[in-house]
Design a protein around this motif. Sequence first.
Motif, PDB file in Angstrom:
ATOM      1  N   VAL A   4      20.995 -50.649  26.988  1.00 41.11           N
ATOM      2  CA  VAL A   4      21.062 -50.312  28.409  1.00 41.11           C
ATOM      3  C   VAL A   4      21.825 -49.014  28.640  1.00 41.11           C
ATOM      4  O   VAL A   4      21.411 -48.168  29.430  1.00 41.11           O
ATOM      5  CB  VAL A   4      21.706 -51.478  29.191  1.00 41.11           C
ATOM      6  N   LEU A   5      22.937 -48.858  27.928  1.00 37.67           N
ATOM      7  CA  LEU A   5      23.785 -47.704  28.218  1.00 37.67           C
ATOM      8  C   LEU A   5      23.435 -46.489  27.382  1.00 37.67           C
ATOM      9  O   LEU A   5      23.759 -45.364  27.742  1.00 37.67           O
ATOM     10  CB  LEU A   5      25.261 -48.063  27.982  1.00 37.67           C
ATOM     11  N   PHE A  36       9.316 -52.067  22.637  1.00 34.92           N
ATOM     12  CA  PHE A  36       9.502 -52.373  21.221  1.00 34.92           C
ATOM     13  C   PHE A  36      10.945 -52.202  20.788  1.00 34.92           C
ATOM     14  O   PHE A  36      11.398 -52.855  19.852  1.00 34.92           O
ATOM     15  CB  PHE A  36       8.538 -51.542  20.382  1.00 34.92           C
ATOM     16  N   LEU A  37      11.659 -51.332  21.491  1.00 38.20           N
ATOM     17  CA  LEU A  37      13.098 -51.211  21.246  1.00 38.20           C
ATOM     18  C   LEU A  37      13.787 -52.544  21.534  1.00 38.20           C
ATOM     19  O   LEU A  37      14.569 -53.052  20.730  1.00 38.20           O
ATOM     20  CB  LEU A  37      13.675 -50.113  22.150  1.00 38.20           C
ATOM     21  N   VAL A  38      13.443 -53.135  22.681  1.00 36.68           N
ATOM     22  CA  VAL A  38      14.104 -54.379  23.077  1.00 36.68           C
ATOM     23  C   VAL A  38      13.744 -55.516  22.116  1.00 36.68           C
ATOM     24  O   VAL A  38      14.616 -56.236  21.625  1.00 36.68           O
ATOM     25  CB  VAL A  38      13.741 -54.741  24.540  1.00 36.68           C
ATOM     26  N   THR A  39      12.446 -55.664  21.778  1.00 39.51           N
ATOM     27  CA  THR A  39      12.072 -56.758  20.876  1.00 39.51           C
ATOM     28  C   THR A  39      12.721 -56.572  19.498  1.00 39.51           C
ATOM     29  O   THR A  39      13.119 -57.532  18.849  1.00 39.51           O
ATOM     30  CB  THR A  39      10.539 -56.838  20.698  1.00 39.51           C
ATOM     31  N   THR A  40      12.846 -55.309  19.072  1.00 40.41           N
ATOM     32  CA  THR A  40      13.442 -55.043  17.762  1.00 40.41           C
ATOM     33  C   THR A  40      14.908 -55.456  17.738  1.00 40.41           C
ATOM     34  O   THR A  40      15.401 -56.011  16.755  1.00 40.41           O
ATOM     35  CB  THR A  40      13.295 -53.546  17.428  1.00 40.41           C
ATOM     36  N   MET A  41      15.601 -55.181  18.851  1.00 36.13           N
ATOM     37  CA  MET A  41      17.004 -55.592  18.904  1.00 36.13           C
ATOM     38  C   MET A  41      17.104 -57.123  18.944  1.00 36.13           C
ATOM     39  O   MET A  41      17.981 -57.709  18.326  1.00 36.13           O
ATOM     40  CB  MET A  41      17.695 -54.985  20.129  1.00 36.13           C
ATOM     41  N   ILE A  42      16.163 -57.766  19.650  1.00 32.14           N
ATOM     42  CA  ILE A  42      16.214 -59.230  19.733  1.00 32.14           C
ATOM     43  C   ILE A  42      16.010 -59.861  18.362  1.00 32.14           C
ATOM     44  O   ILE A  42      16.692 -60.817  17.996  1.00 32.14           O
ATOM     45  CB  ILE A  42      15.143 -59.757  20.723  1.00 32.14           C
ATOM     46  N   ILE A  43      15.110 -59.296  17.554  1.00 30.97           N
ATOM     47  CA  ILE A  43      14.808 -59.934  16.278  1.00 30.97           C
ATOM     48  C   ILE A  43      15.993 -59.838  15.329  1.00 30.97           C
ATOM     49  O   ILE A  43      16.101 -60.617  14.371  1.00 30.97           O
ATOM     50  CB  ILE A  43      13.520 -59.355  15.639  1.00 30.97           C
ATOM     51  N   SER A  44      16.913 -58.931  15.579  1.00 32.90           N
ATOM     52  CA  SER A  44      18.085 -58.844  14.708  1.00 32.90           C
ATOM     53  C   SER A  44      19.000 -60.049  14.913  1.00 32.90           C
ATOM     54  O   SER A  44      19.787 -60.385  14.035  1.00 32.90           O
ATOM     55  CB  SER A  44      18.847 -57.550  14.968  1.00 32.90           C
ATOM     56  N   VAL A  45      18.895 -60.704  16.085  1.00 32.52           N
ATOM     57  CA  VAL A  45      19.809 -61.811  16.376  1.00 32.52           C
ATOM     58  C   VAL A  45      19.582 -63.015  15.444  1.00 32.52           C
ATOM     59  O   VAL A  45      20.515 -63.459  14.781  1.00 32.52           O
ATOM     60  CB  VAL A  45      19.734 -62.193  17.869  1.00 32.52           C
ATOM     61  N   LEU A  92      27.433 -69.349  15.510  1.00 30.27           N
ATOM     62  CA  LEU A  92      26.608 -68.395  16.238  1.00 30.27           C
ATOM     63  C   LEU A  92      27.451 -67.364  16.987  1.00 30.27           C
ATOM     64  O   LEU A  92      26.919 -66.456  17.613  1.00 30.27           O
ATOM     65  CB  LEU A  92      25.690 -69.128  17.222  1.00 30.27           C
ATOM     66  N   VAL A  93      28.797 -67.519  16.906  1.00 32.22           N
ATOM     67  CA  VAL A  93      29.672 -66.571  17.611  1.00 32.22           C
ATOM     68  C   VAL A  93      29.388 -65.116  17.200  1.00 32.22           C
ATOM     69  O   VAL A  93      29.216 -64.259  18.071  1.00 32.22           O
ATOM     70  CB  VAL A  93      31.158 -66.944  17.407  1.00 32.22           C
ATOM     71  N   PRO A  94      29.296 -64.818  15.876  1.00 36.56           N
ATOM     72  CA  PRO A  94      28.982 -63.429  15.514  1.00 36.56           C
ATOM     73  C   PRO A  94      27.683 -62.953  16.145  1.00 36.56           C
ATOM     74  O   PRO A  94      27.542 -61.783  16.511  1.00 36.56           O
ATOM     75  CB  PRO A  94      28.846 -63.471  13.990  1.00 36.56           C
ATOM     76  N   ASP A  95      26.753 -63.904  16.304  1.00 36.98           N
ATOM     77  CA  ASP A  95      25.491 -63.556  16.929  1.00 36.98           C
ATOM     78  C   ASP A  95      25.651 -63.064  18.349  1.00 36.98           C
ATOM     79  O   ASP A  95      25.046 -62.086  18.760  1.00 36.98           O
ATOM     80  CB  ASP A  95      24.608 -64.801  16.967  1.00 36.98           C
ATOM     81  N   PHE A  96      26.492 -63.784  19.090  1.00 38.68           N
ATOM     82  CA  PHE A  96      26.669 -63.381  20.483  1.00 38.68           C
ATOM     83  C   PHE A  96      27.355 -62.032  20.574  1.00 38.68           C
ATOM     84  O   PHE A  96      27.048 -61.216  21.443  1.00 38.68           O
ATOM     85  CB  PHE A  96      27.427 -64.461  21.254  1.00 38.68           C
ATOM     86  N   ILE A  97      28.287 -61.782  19.647  1.00 37.28           N
ATOM     87  CA  ILE A  97      28.958 -60.486  19.651  1.00 37.28           C
ATOM     88  C   ILE A  97      27.944 -59.377  19.356  1.00 37.28           C
ATOM     89  O   ILE A  97      27.872 -58.373  20.068  1.00 37.28           O
ATOM     90  CB  ILE A  97      30.108 -60.474  18.616  1.00 37.28           C
ATOM     91  N   VAL A  98      27.136 -59.614  18.312  1.00 42.63           N
ATOM     92  CA  VAL A  98      26.129 -58.604  17.955  1.00 42.63           C
ATOM     93  C   VAL A  98      25.156 -58.400  19.112  1.00 42.63           C
ATOM     94  O   VAL A  98      24.792 -57.281  19.465  1.00 42.63           O
ATOM     95  CB  VAL A  98      25.370 -59.043  16.680  1.00 42.63           C
ATOM     96  N   MET A  99      24.764 -59.519  19.750  1.00 47.66           N
ATOM     97  CA  MET A  99      23.800 -59.426  20.830  1.00 47.66           C
ATOM     98  C   MET A  99      24.373 -58.610  21.997  1.00 47.66           C
ATOM     99  O   MET A  99      23.704 -57.735  22.538  1.00 47.66           O
ATOM    100  CB  MET A  99      23.410 -60.827  21.303  1.00 47.66           C
ATOM    101  N   ALA A 100      25.641 -58.885  22.348  1.00 50.37           N
ATOM    102  CA  ALA A 100      26.260 -58.156  23.457  1.00 50.37           C
ATOM    103  C   ALA A 100      26.316 -56.663  23.122  1.00 50.37           C
ATOM    104  O   ALA A 100      26.014 -55.800  23.957  1.00 50.37           O
ATOM    105  CB  ALA A 100      27.664 -58.700  23.719  1.00 50.37           C
ATOM    106  N   ILE A 156       7.155 -44.402  26.964  1.00 49.40           N
ATOM    107  CA  ILE A 156       7.648 -45.489  27.824  1.00 49.40           C
ATOM    108  C   ILE A 156       7.420 -46.831  27.143  1.00 49.40           C
ATOM    109  O   ILE A 156       8.247 -47.735  27.194  1.00 49.40           O
ATOM    110  CB  ILE A 156       6.955 -45.434  29.203  1.00 49.40           C
ATOM    111  N   LEU A 157       6.294 -46.940  26.426  1.00 53.49           N
ATOM    112  CA  LEU A 157       5.986 -48.151  25.677  1.00 53.49           C
ATOM    113  C   LEU A 157       7.064 -48.429  24.626  1.00 53.49           C
ATOM    114  O   LEU A 157       7.337 -49.584  24.285  1.00 53.49           O
ATOM    115  CB  LEU A 157       4.625 -47.966  24.997  1.00 53.49           C
ATOM    116  N   ALA A 158       7.682 -47.367  24.129  1.00 48.93           N
ATOM    117  CA  ALA A 158       8.698 -47.522  23.091  1.00 48.93           C
ATOM    118  C   ALA A 158       9.831 -48.431  23.554  1.00 48.93           C
ATOM    119  O   ALA A 158      10.426 -49.160  22.753  1.00 48.93           O
ATOM    120  CB  ALA A 158       9.241 -46.159  22.683  1.00 48.93           C
ATOM    121  N   ASN A 159      10.135 -48.410  24.856  1.00 50.01           N
ATOM    122  CA  ASN A 159      11.248 -49.225  25.354  1.00 50.01           C
ATOM    123  C   ASN A 159      11.028 -50.714  25.096  1.00 50.01           C
ATOM    124  O   ASN A 159      11.952 -51.439  24.762  1.00 50.01           O
ATOM    125  CB  ASN A 159      11.452 -48.987  26.856  1.00 50.01           C
TER     126      ASN A 159
END
Lengths: 260, 575
Positions: free
Chosen positions: A85-86, B337-346, A70-78, B332-335
């Motif tokens: 955020v940025l 879905f942006l977050v959930t979309t990034m989460i599902i990639s994990v 799962l290490v690649p996962d954590f890297i991708v997640m970070a 604003i709602l887009a934010n």
Amino acid sequence: MSGYYRWLGLPVEASGYAHSIDDGLLLIHAAMLAIFVLWGIFFAYLLIRYRRKDGVPAKRDSGHGGWGSLVPDFIVMAFEIGLIVLYAIPVWSRIKVDEPMGKVNTIDIVAQQFAWNVHYPGPDGKFGKTDPKLVSFTNPVGLDLKDPAAKDDIVLANEIHLPVGVPTLFNLSSLDVIHDFSIAPFRLKQDIVPGMMIPVWVTPTRIGTYELFCAQLCGFGHSLMHGRVIVESEKDYQAWLKSMAPAQAASQPANSANSF
Amino acid sequence: METNHHNQSWMKKYVFSTDHKTIGLQYMFTALSMLLIGFIFVMIMRWQIAFPYAPIPVLGRWLPARLAPNGVMTGAFYNSLGAMHGTIMVFFGIVPLAVGAFGNYIVPLQIGAPDMAFPRLNMLSYWLYLTASILLLSSFFLPGGAAQSGWTSYPPLADFNPGQTAWIVAMLFVITSSLLGAINFLTTIINMRAPGMTLWRMPVFVWSEFVASVLLLLAFPPMEAGGVLQLMDRVLHTSFFLPKEVMIFGVLYKGSGGGQPLLWQHLFWFLAHPEVYILVLPPIGIVAEIIANNTRRPLHGYKIIVSSMLFIGALSFVVWAHHMFLSGMSPILANFFLVTTMIISVPSVALLTCLIYSLHGGSIRFNTPMLYALAFLPMFGIGGLTGLPLGLTPTDIYLHDTYYVIGHFHYIVVTGSIMAMFGGLYYWFPKFFGRKMNDTLGQIHFWGSLICMNGIFFPMFITGMAGESRRLWVPTAQLHDLPVQHWNVVSSVSAWALFLFQLPFIYNFFHSLFHGEKTVENPWHATTLEWTCPSPPPHGNFTKPVRVYRGPYEYSLPGAHRDWIAQDIESEAAA
């Protein structure tokens, strides 16, 4: 149009926020390439190293604890949290949520199958009233000519003039179906939904002529629905406005057959 | 199982059968035909994209003048082909093949069940699907032609365009078919497992069908409701998706108005995003089966793989509006879905990582099914990675509705799902028919398809990056697309070449059906239960009662005298 594309194949940047979108594209594609190449090397190594050899049985245990993979996962997640955020939320908010401050040039865009009607308020700075019931071939945005504010309004088809360096607010509406207001060099794209008035803004930063096109399927003539965006110096823009104003008490017809 | 089933009439055995294996094969033949038809449609479209306004060679002479006067396709016909291509490939091709065909045939076998829980319901599912397919294809012969509002059918366009009523009715049939199928799969997997087949002993493929069925069951009803509402807008002149004062071809519409076009998009994407995972999860299950079998070792991280699938399934219900960042919904709602979309990639990354790590320490056999399974990994990787700039809101502003999107999801469903399912066909063909497919032809098919598919879809990233929109009947009409027009030609030529490379497959398939090399019940030395019954399995599947003693991938166990132990074998010594 030579020199129009940079190495990523993107069109020229002609708006205030274009570079922040391009920076994101560049960064993400660099990361994607790095991930794919590293990963591809590892993949190729595994295929060669562990190809079937007579007398060499497979090992049940890969030597990595299950959760170690799962290490690649954590890297991708970070990486993704960093991007959210940025990059994503701040840039998106600046482009789509915030509205420009100070002097703003306002233009109404009324889309229809398959043309763009461009409505300027004219010298008085006030838009005349519009009513869909008044829409006709000669009055494509349904301007109410009894309204005094409508007298000096300018209505164009498939052509937008913009002064360089001035934030422009477009109020997007559609007469019939969903269209999409798209100008690639501005990195500007927004669906236009009938029944809604959707604001979108941009600050043109580069003098030139660009293409405006519809990016949402709107019928058989969808691909022919395009127009010109002419960004000019403040002086040229004012001269153009003057040249339009007196003759434009009535409106210019929008023609579905494209004349671009 | 009553024994009199063994001597049923030909009609009962091959046409109106309630046997999950016959129904699975019926699904397979229908779905493969639909895939071919959808592919032919896009090959015609690609002529217009590569050479706008040039008469279509050969076929152009046969097309009626209302579709292609002088052999040049009209904008309306182009849009029809586009809408039909998308609809057929997604709803009538890949899902029926992944769930209807592979799921139907393999799932009961892999869990040790004699049939599906509701055999008659199963038969009904297939016949509803066949009816829907025929209805959809025949809509070309209706006045006005087939639906032409894209496979997404956004109103108000879809509320007034010709052909759409037939599209909706066909969709209602296929949705009903899928819902019945989903209930059947869930009941079968939950209730019909053989003794000893605990949840954590189920093969990954069964898990993938389980999750896909949950998604089908929960995601389709809103879309079915949406379809009914759109039908009412068209037939009864209601205004669910129509705002006040909308113009139709320059005339003010007299309906009551007050509806909202965006409502449809929410209903549609609430289905259509989970749908993507329905297209992808069963093929991942197939890949997992093939990889475990051909590395001769257990899958790495079986529990991580299964958990990831469950996680993806749950999360896929809260990402739908990432298709709608620029639709006019609140930015604003887009934010969210942006977050959930990034989460599902994990979890998606976790799935791929586990499948790659499974190669580690293996003894890899490069047979035809394995080539497809291996190619799936990097190709699906490209598809997943290119989803990143589309899921991030700022970069999506630029890439939304461009060819980049088309490239992205075709990498997922064509070089991903379809490649995996080709692998599945070569892998389970011996089980289906008791004969093997030819390996040389299989390899020609594999390499040709892999190269051509990349030739079709990679240029789309280039044209998309240049800003070229999707769904353009005349791409050269927009001047900013001219510099990349040659890439459209590359795509088109690759598409036609891809067709040529399907010919060895079609020949191989039918030739092997009758003349292929005969095989034993377990030619791949696999461990899962479908390989413990005869090939093809008889009615009722198992000749003796099944009991499961171990996990699904007991390969290369130290001390055992061969490198595989089937799930129904009690002691290692007996192996």
